[in-house]
Design a protein around this motif. Sequence first.
Motif: not given
Length: 760
Positions: A737-760
């Motif tokens: 998962a990297t930037a086009d051309i530069s191949n820098t890791p795309a760490s600033k736009s990560v699609v996530i879902r939040l799942e309540q932790s089992p231990t919460d």
Amino acid sequence: MATQPPAGDPVQDAPQVSDAPHAAAGLPAIAHTLRMSRQQMGLARTARTLLKVNQKDGFDCPGCAWPEEDRRHVAEFCENGAKAVAEEATLRRVTPAFFAAHPVSDLAARSGYWLGQQGRITRPMYLPEGSDRYEPVTWDRAFRIIAEELTALGSPDEALFYTSGRTSNEAAFLLQLFAREFGTNNLPDCSNMCHESSGSALTETLGVGKGSVSLDDLHQADLIIVAGQNPGTNHPRMLSALEKAKTAGAKIISVNPLPEAGLERFKNPQTPQGLVRGTALTDLFLQIRIGGDQALFRLLNKLIIETDGAVDEDFVRTHTHGYEELAAAAKAATWDETLSATGLPRAGVERALKMILASKRTIVCWAMGLTQHKHAVPTIREIVNLLLLRGAVGRPGAGVCPVRGHSNVQGDRTMGIFERPSDSFLDALDEEFGITAPRHHGYDVVRAVQALRDGRAKVFFAMGGNFVGAAPDTEVTEAAMRRARLTVHVSTKLNRSHAVTGTRALILPTLGRTDKDVQASGRQFVTVEDSMGRVHASRGNLPPASPHLLSEPAIVARMARAVLGSASATPWEDFERDYAAVRDRIARVIPGFEDFNARLAADPGGFALPHAPRDERRFPTATGKANFTAAPVEHPVVPEGRLLLQTLRSHDQYNTTVYGLDDRYRGIRGGRRIVLVHPDDARERGLADGTYADLVSEWTDGTERRAPGFRVVHYPTARGCAAAYYPETNVLVPLEATADISNTPASKSVVIRLEQSPTD
């Protein structure tokens, strides 16, 4: 005073949360600086050391690359710089007895914070094959081990030589020379993980992959746009420059998904007024959705083109190429699409346009909030488009300002630490040293991990840094490193990379920026390049942490002699003996460094490297002009019920180095496993403030990655967005998962879902 490290590894997943402040620095910054410095160094050493930071006769701060003014304050450092200095100049020591008590399996179970708090490494250490404990080794034996593994490779390209941004110009030049004489361009560096997108975009559009402004330009600007950057934590001394610009009449626009205390109000700890009231910095805050910056700047460019007299037609006609293509592409930008991509109100964009049109001298500053997206390079090109339309390049008070991280990350690239060097650089290197440097491209960071994973690389050598902690896809990266035959880390302190080893491993302890460096010819100094292309000297003033340390140039020179032997005509011993000999060769190889030693002697403050767009309005691109670009507008598309995550630093952190467990400017104390979520987004998911959730990243290829147990913090982020600290969240970002051309890791736009932790 407490100069001993913490006895146990503190819990990091139970933070305390309070309201975030709306101002940065001031008395709390002074108090925190003194407290952490005293804990690491003691009172006398604190005074002796901090008064030499960033002084002309002192050492360059090992933190960020922000430049110094010619006239300097007696306390020319910020809170985070003082933390970096304190951790390097600490009285804490990691001796062979420590390694005897802590096997690698134990180190691997510790947090990065605990490892870093143990202190300076005092002896070369060796992990034999099959062992779980590092043991002391002589320097000669260490270099023989490296030579054994390198000379046994089937190809020089099975070796990787990584460089951190703290490496000096002299050491970086020697390392790339050794690698190329050995036969490889495998020179990944930390730029690959942060500002490679800036270099790619600026090289194509302006012909020089660096910023085009100086501190004086910032002070003279009418308008400064700060996009995707948090100077209050990452580059605190920048706040002083912004304050000076504001005092002179500049306006400031902040473009960021998060409100940042430093950009709201700066309480300058060096002035009485600053301590009492401070200065409101931001005139307009555009709270943009993550990844919407290209859409914003494209619409602004369309509106500029459509406004009579707004385009600097003489500049465009004389100095640019591709205007018609941009104008045609800009016509397609619409308000509806832009407001949807950015989450901004129309009134905010219109106000930004008005401020841009009123400015004759505009500077745009940015950092990793823009560079670590799939579409990062087109985004930065769009910023260049805006400045070119306004004629705001090569004009005092105007230009591009990518704000670099590590104090010499830009200098390392200038010295040739690059996996894709130009033919002209290699030709000059060959002519000067009588070698034949390889011409094929080497591996960047992502490709280096892939090569280790796939068995195409077998030896990994790191000059500083924390490669394992910084690289994406933590599980894949760690498994790849463990496949290596040998891993070598030139380090001052422990970090995660020392616990994730190849079959054999070496830790080579080195002098830091604060340490006095004496070689056979006498006391030495090194040089660095700041974020604005100015080169100056750095001289440590403290006795070395151990008599068993070698400097970085000495380590490279001795390694080269052990590996290359009599087949090399390069005078490695002379280079170790006197760094001036290295600078003489740099002067003959790299343009802009002519009379290197003489210029440093004449001006202790250093000198500025040439920059054709800034100095001459000359653009060394393929067209011979500054290039407009017209890439399709992209922005992340987030499925229903998901959020877009950006990774970031806490205030007690610099890159992967964690100084403490607080993030004072966001109201977080005593922990790091937090996720910042807008209250409405959290409530829609049934997550109360204080709930614990797992972060699950989702990728278009159907893969998922999980980071468990993060405390949900209701926070005024942009809607649909979230934020959490790295390196804890690096596990969520796939290697591919990297930037086009530069191949820098795309760490600033990560699609996530939040799942309540089992231990919460």
